[in-house]
Enzyme design. Structure first.
Site, PDB file in Angstrom:
ATOM      1  N   ASP A  53      -7.840  -5.153   0.115  1.00 43.06           N
ATOM      2  CA  ASP A  53      -8.572  -5.947  -0.868  1.00 43.06           C
ATOM      3  C   ASP A  53      -8.200  -7.550  -0.731  1.00 43.06           C
ATOM      4  OD1 ASP A  53      -7.572  -3.248  -2.732  1.00 43.06           O
ATOM      5  OD2 ASP A  53      -9.548  -3.972  -2.883  1.00 43.06           O
ATOM      6  N   HIS A 102       0.866  -1.268   0.035  1.00 46.90           N
ATOM      7  CA  HIS A 102       0.118   0.093   0.123  1.00 46.90           C
ATOM      8  C   HIS A 102       0.728   1.155  -0.108  1.00 46.90           C
ATOM      9  CE1 HIS A 102      -3.089   2.682   1.162  1.00 46.90           C
ATOM     10  NE2 HIS A 102      -3.857   1.943   0.726  1.00 46.90           N
TER      11      HIS A 102
END
Ligand code: SDX
Length: 433
Positions: free
Chosen positions: A367, A309
């Site tokens: 996700d 991320h």
């Protein structure tokens, strides 16, 4: 803001030194206000991917990537996900405070009264192939909403912004469910206003005119939590797309359609679909090592989807909550031995012990588990990102609204470091070698 601090830039060329103010927010990193830089020095900053650039002031969502903290209007995501409904969180993101009982009832009532779409909008779908990706349809149909609301597209009118926000929050689930129905050749299901937001979505996805459909409350609650976890996330790629589109004065429907287009990418909102496809491709715990080696190979474009991320460098609090939701849903459905969930748990454990992932601070993101939960809910993989878009529509609108009201905002227009051909004489065709 406190502007007592400053930074002094000195240059090795003849450019005079320049003092730039440092701005301090309520929490998080300070920023250097470089707005005078070009006018004073004739130089730009260079920051592809905006790794070190704050594009705006915002009071909506705060992320501390090192501490794994996510706050919506100051409230920790863990508390909101466990104690609120998605529409309560939508109210919070848009208006800045949690609603009291009367405000909540009024808000839910107003959203509920706008869940149907214009009957002619349904005809857009027949122009798509049945196997069209739902995100391709979402981009088109949500953008087309602006053709139906000429009466409320003045972005400088607060009432127009409010009704547009209500219409988008209310209609995007209906449009998303219609995308699914169209791909499976079933009739569109009208929303049922006696149902809650997530229950209504499940009804429009899985109900048919042939028989009554009763949403499972545990699964509806899980979906509601998934929507909360995906509702907003600071200045991510799709939100920045919505802000940039909105900075030109484009109407909110067009801006949200632009956000949907950006979210579709596998490096962003498309990662949940890509992650589930990756888990199915890995197939067995014995093959995890091979894929981890591929993810580490610079010559292989393969990346471990659902890991890494831009901001979170310790853990994504949403992933933790999503893993918890996984346990609840799979337990409720008697799927706690789901091989894909067990594979995901094994992959997470192995990856988090691998030096490469530890060194590069690559942790599971939101996700990683969301695909497994949605698959357990019976949602087809191709719909995962469309559901992400349903949730993020709230954040996009809140951010767009904030931008419209920000006196410092102007049309976004970055500059560049030009590396092409300097000026040269035109070469007539006969003289071209
Ligand atoms: C979302 O921004 C947001 O807030 C997004 C989001 C939101 O709610 O809006 O949180 C939603 O988009 C979550 C992210 C979903 N994407 C994925 O799961 C796809 C896989 N992840 C990567 O594509 C990547 O981690 C990103 C895009 C998420 C972040 O990329 P960055 O910050 O630009 O980091 P990078 O690509 O420069 O990677 C840094 C290093 C690189 O190696 P080096 O060049 O330093 O040698 O880490 C490596 C990368 O190769 N790396 C990975 C990896 N992610 C980064 N290597 C293997 N597998 C991965 N998943």
């Amino acid at each position: 803001m406190d502007q007592q601090q400053k930074v002094t830039l000195t240059f090795s060329d003849a450019t005079p030194a320049l003092d730039l103010p440092i701005l301090t927010g309520s929490v998080g990193p300070d920023v250097i206000d470089i707005r005078p830089l070009y006018g004073k020095t004739g130089k730009f900053t260079y920051d592809p991917g905006f790794m070190s650039t704050a594009a705006c002031r915002s009071g909506i969502t705060y992320i501390d990537g090192d501490a794994g903290i996510l706050l919506y209007r100051g409230y920790p995501i863990e508390q909101l996900a466990r104690s609120c409904s998605f529409l309560e969180v939508a109210y919070l993101l848009l208006k800045g405070e949690l609603p009291n009982a009367a405000a909540k009832d009024d808000w839910v009532g107003r959203i509920t009264q706008h869940t149907m779409v214009h009957e002619q909008l349904a005809r857009f779908y027949s122009g798509f192939r049945r196997d069209a990706h739902p995100m391709a349809v979402m981009v088109g149909v949500v953008g087309a909403l602006s053709a139906f609301y000429h009466d409320s597209l003045d972005i400088n009118n607060a009432e127009h912004r409010e009704i547009s926000a209500i219409r988008l929050i209310a209609k995007v689930p209906t449009i998303a469910a219609m995308c699914y129905k169209y791909t499976v050749g079933q009739p569109f299901m009208y929303p049922r206003n006696s149902l809650g937001y997530a229950e209504n979505f499940l009804h429009m996805m899985f109900g048919t005119p042939a028989e009554a459909y009763v949403p499972n409350p545990i699964l509806a609650r899980a979906l509601d939590r998934i929507l909360i976890l995906h509702a907003d996330h600071e200045q991510n790629a799709s939100t920045s797309t919505v802000r940039l589109a909105g900075s030109s004065g484009a109407n909110p429907f067009a801006c949200i359609a632009a956000g949907i287009a950006c979210l579709w990418g596998p490096a962003h909102g498309g990662a949940n679909e890509a992650c589930l496809n990756m888990l199915e491709e890995i197939g067995d715990v014995s093959r995890i090592g091979h894929y981890i080696e591929r993810a580490k190979d610079k010559n292989d474009e393969f990346r471990l989807m659902g890991f890494g991320h831009r901001v979170y460098k310790s853990f994504d609090p949403r992933a933790t909550l999503m893993r918890e939701t996984c346990h609840e849903v799979l337990g409720e459905l008697g799927l706690h031995n789901d091989p894909l969930f067990k594979l995901a748990l094994a992959l997470e454990k192995i990856a988090l012990e691998d030096e490469y992932f530890v060194d590069k601070k690559l942790y599971p993101n939101v996700d990683f588990y969301s695909g497994i939960v949605q698959r357990a809910l019976g949602i087809p993989t191709s719909m995962f990102t469309a559901i992400f878009a349903v949730a993020r529509t709230v954040g996009w609108i809140a951010q767009w609204n904030e931008m419209i009201g920000d006196p410092e905002q102007k049309i976004g227009r970055p500059r560049q470091l030009f590396t092409g051909a300097p000026a040269r004489e035109f070469l007539p065709l006969p003289r071209r070698g």
